[in-house]
Design an enzyme around this catalytic site. Structure first.
Site, PDB file in Angstrom:
ATOM      1  NE  ARG A 176      -2.387  -1.317   3.549  1.00 24.41           N
ATOM      2  CZ  ARG A 176      -1.844  -0.564   4.480  1.00 24.41           C
ATOM      3  NH1 ARG A 176      -1.895   0.771   4.387  1.00 24.41           N
ATOM      4  NH2 ARG A 176      -1.265  -1.085   5.529  1.00 24.41           N
ATOM      5  CE1 TYR A 215       0.311  -6.039  -1.738  1.00 18.89           C
ATOM      6  CE2 TYR A 215      -0.803  -4.086  -0.898  1.00 18.89           C
ATOM      7  CZ  TYR A 215      -0.276  -5.349  -0.695  1.00 18.89           C
ATOM      8  OH  TYR A 215      -0.358  -5.914   0.545  1.00 18.89           O
ATOM      9  N   GLY A 225      -4.180  -3.894  -1.507  1.00 16.50           N
ATOM     10  CA  GLY A 225      -4.841  -2.830  -0.748  1.00 16.50           C
ATOM     11  C   GLY A 225      -5.076  -1.565  -1.564  1.00 16.50           C
ATOM     12  CE  LYS A 249      -6.998  -3.534   5.422  1.00 17.74           C
ATOM     13  NZ  LYS A 249      -5.874  -4.312   5.408  1.00 17.74           N
ATOM     14  CG  HIS A 280      -7.047  -3.115  10.177  1.00 16.58           C
ATOM     15  ND1 HIS A 280      -5.751  -2.639  10.209  1.00 16.58           N
ATOM     16  CD2 HIS A 280      -7.035  -4.174   9.332  1.00 16.58           C
ATOM     17  CE1 HIS A 280      -4.997  -3.386   9.418  1.00 16.58           C
ATOM     18  NE2 HIS A 280      -5.738  -4.322   8.882  1.00 16.58           N
ATOM     19  CB  CYS A 315       0.785  -6.465  14.027  1.00 16.80           C
ATOM     20  SG  CYS A 315       1.955  -5.162  13.615  1.00 16.80           S
ATOM     21  N   GLY A 316      -0.209  -9.840  13.113  1.00 15.65           N
ATOM     22  CA  GLY A 316      -0.697 -11.086  13.704  1.00 15.65           C
ATOM     23  C   GLY A 316      -2.189 -11.348  13.670  1.00 15.65           C
ATOM     24  CG  ASN A 333       0.033 -15.992  12.264  1.00 18.81           C
ATOM     25  OD1 ASN A 333       0.511 -17.115  12.285  1.00 18.81           O
ATOM     26  ND2 ASN A 333       0.321 -15.101  11.314  1.00 18.81           N
ATOM     27  CG  ASP A 357      -7.379  -7.293   6.997  1.00 16.02           C
ATOM     28  OD1 ASP A 357      -6.397  -7.155   7.746  1.00 16.02           O
ATOM     29  OD2 ASP A 357      -7.636  -6.522   6.063  1.00 16.02           O
ATOM     30  CG  ASN A 410       3.098  -6.459   1.961  1.00 17.22           C
ATOM     31  OD1 ASN A 410       2.495  -6.936   2.927  1.00 17.22           O
ATOM     32  ND2 ASN A 410       2.512  -5.649   1.083  1.00 17.22           N
ATOM     33  NE  ARG A 438      -0.069  -8.603   2.441  1.00 14.20           N
ATOM     34  CZ  ARG A 438      -0.568  -8.248   3.621  1.00 14.20           C
ATOM     35  NH1 ARG A 438      -1.658  -8.821   4.089  1.00 14.20           N
ATOM     36  NH2 ARG A 438       0.019  -7.322   4.353  1.00 14.20           N
ATOM     37  CD  GLU A 440       2.612 -22.465  23.870  1.00 13.74           C
ATOM     38  OE1 GLU A 440       1.617 -22.462  24.632  1.00 13.74           O
ATOM     39  OE2 GLU A 440       3.338 -23.468  23.691  1.00 13.74           O
ATOM     40  CG  ASN A 441      -0.349 -15.475  21.006  1.00 15.93           C
ATOM     41  OD1 ASN A 441       0.575 -15.287  21.806  1.00 15.93           O
ATOM     42  ND2 ASN A 441      -0.244 -15.154  19.722  1.00 15.93           N
TER      43      ASN A 441
HETATM   44  P1  GTP Z   1      -2.277  -7.866   7.495  1.00 14.87           P
HETATM   45  O1  GTP Z   1      -2.809  -8.900   6.566  1.00 14.87           O
HETATM   46  O2  GTP Z   1      -1.209  -7.022   6.892  1.00 14.87           O
HETATM   47  O3  GTP Z   1      -3.349  -7.011   8.100  1.00 14.87           O
HETATM   48  O4  GTP Z   1      -1.460  -8.652   8.669  1.00 14.87           O
HETATM   49  P2  GTP Z   1      -1.931  -9.506   9.919  1.00 14.87           P
HETATM   50  O5  GTP Z   1      -2.233  -8.600  11.072  1.00 14.87           O
HETATM   51  O6  GTP Z   1      -2.987 -10.465   9.525  1.00 14.87           O
HETATM   52  O7  GTP Z   1      -0.594 -10.304  10.322  1.00 14.87           O
HETATM   53  P3  GTP Z   1      -0.231 -11.858  10.188  1.00 14.87           P
HETATM   54  O8  GTP Z   1      -1.067 -12.723  11.067  1.00 14.87           O
HETATM   55  O9  GTP Z   1      -0.192 -12.207   8.752  1.00 14.87           O
HETATM   56  O10 GTP Z   1       1.234 -11.879  10.789  1.00 14.87           O
HETATM   57  C1  GTP Z   1       2.274 -11.090  10.239  1.00 14.87           C
HETATM   58  C2  GTP Z   1       3.601 -11.613  10.688  1.00 14.87           C
HETATM   59  O11 GTP Z   1       3.664 -11.650  12.123  1.00 14.87           O
HETATM   60  C3  GTP Z   1       3.876 -13.034  10.209  1.00 14.87           C
HETATM   61  O12 GTP Z   1       5.213 -13.132   9.775  1.00 14.87           O
HETATM   62  C4  GTP Z   1       3.650 -13.867  11.441  1.00 14.87           C
HETATM   63  O13 GTP Z   1       4.417 -15.043  11.428  1.00 14.87           O
HETATM   64  C5  GTP Z   1       4.040 -12.923  12.585  1.00 14.87           C
HETATM   65  N1  GTP Z   1       3.302 -13.255  13.829  1.00 14.87           N
HETATM   66  C6  GTP Z   1       1.957 -13.442  13.934  1.00 14.87           C
HETATM   67  N2  GTP Z   1       1.607 -13.792  15.202  1.00 14.87           N
HETATM   68  C7  GTP Z   1       2.755 -13.806  15.922  1.00 14.87           C
HETATM   69  C8  GTP Z   1       3.054 -14.096  17.295  1.00 14.87           C
HETATM   70  O14 GTP Z   1       2.191 -14.408  18.125  1.00 14.87           O
HETATM   71  N3  GTP Z   1       4.369 -13.992  17.667  1.00 14.87           N
HETATM   72  C9  GTP Z   1       5.348 -13.651  16.778  1.00 14.87           C
HETATM   73  N4  GTP Z   1       6.599 -13.578  17.214  1.00 14.87           N
HETATM   74  N5  GTP Z   1       5.105 -13.391  15.469  1.00 14.87           N
HETATM   75  C10 GTP Z   1       3.825 -13.459  15.042  1.00 14.87           C
HETATM   76  C1  SPV Z   2      -3.022  -4.608   5.373  1.00 14.41           C
HETATM   77  O1  SPV Z   2      -2.040  -4.007   4.914  1.00 14.41           O
HETATM   78  O2  SPV Z   2      -3.523  -4.305   6.495  1.00 14.41           O
HETATM   79  C2  SPV Z   2      -3.605  -5.727   4.622  1.00 14.41           C
HETATM   80  C3  SPV Z   2      -3.151  -5.981   3.255  1.00 14.41           C
HETATM   81  O3  SPV Z   2      -4.499  -6.399   5.117  1.00 14.41           O
HETATM   82  S1  SPV Z   2      -3.874  -4.890   2.120  1.00 14.41           S
HETATM   83  O4  SPV Z   2      -5.142  -5.434   1.693  1.00 14.41           O
HETATM   84  O5  SPV Z   2      -2.974  -4.788   1.013  1.00 14.41           O
HETATM   85  O6  SPV Z   2      -4.098  -3.609   2.727  1.00 14.41           O
HETATM   86 MN    MN Z   3      -4.940  -5.857   7.254  1.00 18.55          MN
END
Ligand code: GTP
Ligand code: SPV
Ligand code: MN
Length: 557
Positions: free
Chosen positions: A28, A174, A176, A183, A203, A227-228, A231, A250, A339, A341, A467-468
């Site tokens: 983005r 791209y 976003g 978004k 978000h 930022c996770g 996950n 998301d 980045n 995807r 573990e979260n």
């Molecule tokens: P967007 O799609 O950009 O909005 O990202 P997102 O918030 O969905 O993040 P995502 O879950 O894809 O995680 C992004 C990165 O953070 C990845 O490389 C993950 O492996 C890492 N990550 C996610 N959860 C954790 C965690 O609990 N601990 C650590 N150390 N890294 C994490």
């Molecule tokens: C983000 O950047 O928060 C995403 C990927 O989820 S995008 O759709 O490109 O904005």
């Molecule tokens: Mn996002």
């Protein structure tokens, strides 16, 4: 697309494809993303004199029109133009909204097919209700359209005009920037519609958690990009007896129902997830989802027609990097773009929640805020009340990631994980959040979490991922009002021994929860400066009251 060189098949998997974008079009572009309104203050809070607030990028109606006229005439010439009717949210849900995107990119068409509900069903719904968001997208006209990825990075612009329900995006393919339902619509225009209509466009991931007693609750969580969220939304809990199911990874659209319950839908239909870091050990559910019917963008390719990225496991021989060149690990450059995807239908997720397409939405018991905070910020803190929780959201900060154009690992303010996505003045957004508690409403509890605290050696203090679930367990027990907490200057944290740590191995729980006084005095100063510099007179007084409380609490600690 294959003939045009935009995608190539990945024969190792079933109906999977690889795209390599232009290296100048990988994320983005926040600096070229604008919101148009009559008055600047509709969009951007009043900043300290001489200062430009980073909370919202304003463009005047005249400049908006000029930007469009300068770019669009003739820009699609020679390409096919597609018209995409799409629904954000299940077709027909009272919480859903319809858009129509015009685009000259087949990659966008395909991705929108995965990420939204699109097609005839939406056209039929549109016949009943003519309201829709107008989305116009072009990859742009370049002098040198030699690659399979036409784009126009120097002139890229992403425009939103809430009064007209209009989004116009030029020059980037791209995600976003080009999948305009995501978004641009679901968050930027969505936040404006939400304020007008009394709901929340956020978000946030949405996840269902069943505890060992068999009770199921749903949690929404706002973490900044990369930022996770994905996950957590697909987590495999390490705590025995827990089950996690995914509603969305998301974006959440949330509204209080007539019984005072906050209901959330995921307006999306797929996952546009970060590839690097996804592995059998970190996110086995994503691994079980993405190797069918998926377009991978900017990952590395293996010799046997598969994909690879950093964090997936040992790198096989003969990798081709995201730029299409043989990869030499010795150079230290990543094989996959940070980045990069995957774009995958949500229904392929083996733990997709049975209510994920529910038209009334799922009931939300708790809201989490969080970010990447290497220092000073505890693993989990519960807000004392809603207003304190809004302050937690307002003061969120996080290390910059590769999801946008920011360089380095600077700690940025990212309130509510929405900094790049506010469609209107952040001060008004805070007022909207503060107005949520009303007679007869069941307010979710609010928490701040930080999976990313590091020790002196720069290693994560907390193992994260599955573990979260230990943190979610405590969160749910707090939602049951179990007295498993203790008060701190920042809010409530687990009482000694209340966080389940059996079987966790070596984790320095004391350090994870420590609240260094110097750090927090400085943090309070940073928050004050940020409030003054970037929100100014638009900041609700409640936020100043909360900052005062924080200062006093820290000073007395
Ligand atoms: P967007 O799609 O950009 O909005 O990202 P997102 O918030 O969905 O993040 P995502 O879950 O894809 O995680 C992004 C990165 O953070 C990845 O490389 C993950 O492996 C890492 N990550 C996610 N959860 C954790 C965690 O609990 N601990 C650590 N150390 N890294 C994490
Ligand atoms: C983000 O950047 O928060 C995403 C990927 O989820 S995008 O759709 O490109 O904005
Ligand atoms: Mn996002």
């Amino acid at each position: 697309m294959q003939q045009q060189g935009t995608v190539k098949p990945l024969p190792k998997y079933e109906n999977c494809w690889l795209t390599r974008t232009d290296p100048a079009d990988v994320a983005r572009v926040e600096s070229k993303t604008f919101i148009c309104s009559e008055h600047e203050r509709d969009v951007v809070p009043v900043a300290r004199a001489g200062q430009k607030s980073a909370l919202g990028n304003y463009i005047s109606p005249a400049d908006y029109d000029k930007a469009v006229i300068d770019r669009f005439p003739g820009c699609m010439r020679g390409r096919t133009m597609y018209v995409i009717p799409f629904s954000m949210g299940p077709v027909g849900s009272p919480l859903s909204k319809i858009g129509v995107e015009v685009t000259d990119s087949p990659y966008v068409v395909y991705s929108m097919r995965v990420m939204t509900r699109m097609g005839n069903k939406v056209l039929e719904a549109l016949r009943k209700d003519e309201n829709f968001v107008r989305c116009l997208h072009s990859v742009g006209r370049t002098n040198n359209p030699t690659t399979g990825w036409p784009c126009d990075p120097p002139r890229t612009i992403i425009l939103h005009r809430p009064v007209d329900n209009e989004i116009i995006s030029y020059g980037s393919g791209y995600g976003g920037n080009s999948l305009l339902g995501k978004k641009c619509f679901a968050l930027r225009l969505g936040s404006v519609l939400a304020r007008r209509e009394g709901w929340l466009a956020e978000h946030m991931l949405i996840v269902g958690i069943t505890d060992p007693k068999g009770r199921k609750r749903y949690i929404a969580a706002a973490f900044p990009s990369a930022c996770g969220k994905t996950n957590l939304a697909m987590m495999t809990p390490s705590l025995p007896g827990y089950k996690v199911e995914c509603v969305g990874d998301d974006i959440a659209w949330m509204k209080f129902d007539k019984n005072g319950v906050l209901r959330a839908i995921n307006p999306e239909n797929g996952f546009f997830g970060v590839a690097p870091g996804t592995s059998e050990s970190t996110n086995p559910i994503a691994m079980a989802s993405v190797f069918r019917n998926t377009v991978f963008t900017n990952v590395a390719e293996t010799a046997d027609g598969g994909v690879w990225w950093e964090g997936m496991g040992a790198a096989p021989e003969g990798i081709v990097d995201w730029k299409g060149k043989p990869w030499n690990p010795a150079t230290g450059t990543p094989a996959a773009h940070p980045n990069s995807r995957f774009c995958t239908p949500a229904e392929q997720c083996p733990i997709i929640d049975d209510q994920w397409e529910s038209s009334e939405g799922v009931p939300i018991s708790a809201i989490l805020f969080g970010g990447r905070r290497p220092e000073g910020v505890p693993l989990v803190v519960e807000a004392r009340d809603w207003q304190h929780g809004v302050f937690m959201g307002a003061t969120m900060r996080s290390e910059a990631t590769a999801a946008a154009e920011h360089a380095g690992k600077v700690i940025m303010h990212d309130p509510f994980a929405m900094r790049p996505f506010f469609g209107y003045n952040f001060g008004e957004y805070l007022r909207h959040w503060l107005s949520m508690p009303q007679e007869g409403r069941n307010m979710p509890k609010i928490f701040h979490v930080n999976w990313f605290r590091k020790n002196e050696q720069g290693k994560f203090l907390w193992p994260g991922f599955g573990e979260n679930s230990r943190v979610l367990d405590w969160v749910l027990r707090r939602c049951d009002e179990e007295p498993c907490h203790q008060e701190t200057p920042l809010g409530r944290v687990p009482a000694d021994g209340a966080l389940h740590t059996d079987g966790l191995g070596e984790v320095d729980v004391k350090q994870l929860f420590s609240i260094p006084k110097d750090f927090w005095m400085n943090e309070a100063d940073c928050i004050e400066k940020y409030f003054k510099d970037e929100v100014g007179d638009d900041l609700p007084n409640e936020m100043w009251d909360e900052l005062k409380k924080l200062r006093k609490n820290i000073q007395q600690s």
